[in-house]
Motif scaffolding. Sequence first.
Motif, short mmCIF file in Angstrom:
data_model
loop_
_atom_site.label_atom_id
_atom_site.label_comp_id
_atom_site.label_asym_id
_atom_site.label_seq_id
_atom_site.Cartn_x
_atom_site.Cartn_y
_atom_site.Cartn_z
N PRO A 169 63.42 41.98 33.97
CA PRO A 169 64.68 42.52 33.03
C PRO A 169 65.88 43.02 33.49
CG PRO A 169 62.37 43.49 32.55
CD PRO A 169 62.04 42.80 33.94
N GLY A 170 66.78 42.58 33.06
CA GLY A 170 68.11 42.83 33.63
C GLY A 170 68.63 41.74 34.44
N GLY A 171 67.74 40.85 34.94
CA GLY A 171 68.28 39.91 35.93
C GLY A 171 69.35 38.62 35.34
N THR A 172 69.55 37.83 36.37
CA THR A 172 70.76 37.04 36.06
C THR A 172 70.15 35.55 36.57
OG1 THR A 172 72.47 38.62 36.59
CG2 THR A 172 73.36 36.48 36.78
N PHE A 173 71.07 34.69 35.72
CA PHE A 173 70.79 33.49 36.02
C PHE A 173 72.06 32.41 35.97
CE2 PHE A 173 69.99 28.86 33.96
CZ PHE A 173 69.57 28.38 34.98
N VAL A 174 72.29 31.71 36.97
CA VAL A 174 73.57 31.24 37.35
C VAL A 174 72.97 29.64 37.58
CG1 VAL A 174 75.52 30.80 38.85
CG2 VAL A 174 74.53 33.06 38.32
N ALA A 175 73.74 28.73 36.80
CA ALA A 175 73.60 27.35 36.83
C ALA A 175 74.91 26.35 36.76
CB ALA A 175 72.70 26.88 36.05
N LYS A 176 74.90 25.21 37.52
CA LYS A 176 75.98 24.31 37.58
C LYS A 176 75.91 23.50 36.19
CE LYS A 176 77.27 21.96 41.03
NZ LYS A 176 77.06 20.77 42.26
#
Length: 230
Positions: free
Chosen positions: A174-181
């Motif tokens: 919970p509270g995490g981050t996802f980054v994607a091209k």
Amino acid sequence: MSGRGGGISGRSQGGKTRVKTGRGRSTSSVRWLERQLNDPYVKAAKAAGYRSRAAFKLKELDERFDLLKDATRVVDLGCAPGGWCQIVKERRPKARVVGVDILEVEPLPGVDLIMGDIRDEATAEHIRTLLDGRADLVISDMAANTVGHKQTDHLRTMGLIEAGLEMALEILEPGGTFVAKVLAGGADSQLLMRLKQRFKTVKHAKPPASRKDSSEWYVIAQDFRPETAG
């Protein structure tokens, strides 16, 4: 510099290196070589010991969005050749980092590397085992090999982004981050809707290190909200 099938010779014009067309070398490959030789990020990456110029993309995204702040477990999807993993370890030396790619990646100090496809359950299980907990951050610089057909290339790329998102939804805390091209225009409407349902903030960004003529952008989804039962 020399190359097979005819030498590559270059000369400087206005501070830029020009590459002559050699026997068996296409005009497009000459343009690529010229771009590499004159790219300040390529030179900076070599000077800093980074494995790719893409390392600066993560640096710039981190400076804007504080992606690595307090990160203790990070998963890098499509990590080859390892530039993003290098930045994670540089900024969060004590973080547990798991890098995954279908290509073999040369070992990196402090990084657990997996050669496999994230869509395979065996690879997914291996990621979970090495993480030994939930991830704070899942980053993806994955890109599908293009075939030159716009719709096909788009579908292939979206398929990778969706696979990355499925992995993130499963392993993020919970509270995490996802980054994607993503491609120019950002995430499509259906994917964007899913992201907004599960993350508090969803933004698009094109870091300065991303070439101006490139169609790539990045989607940054922060403050993950797990599904609640009922």
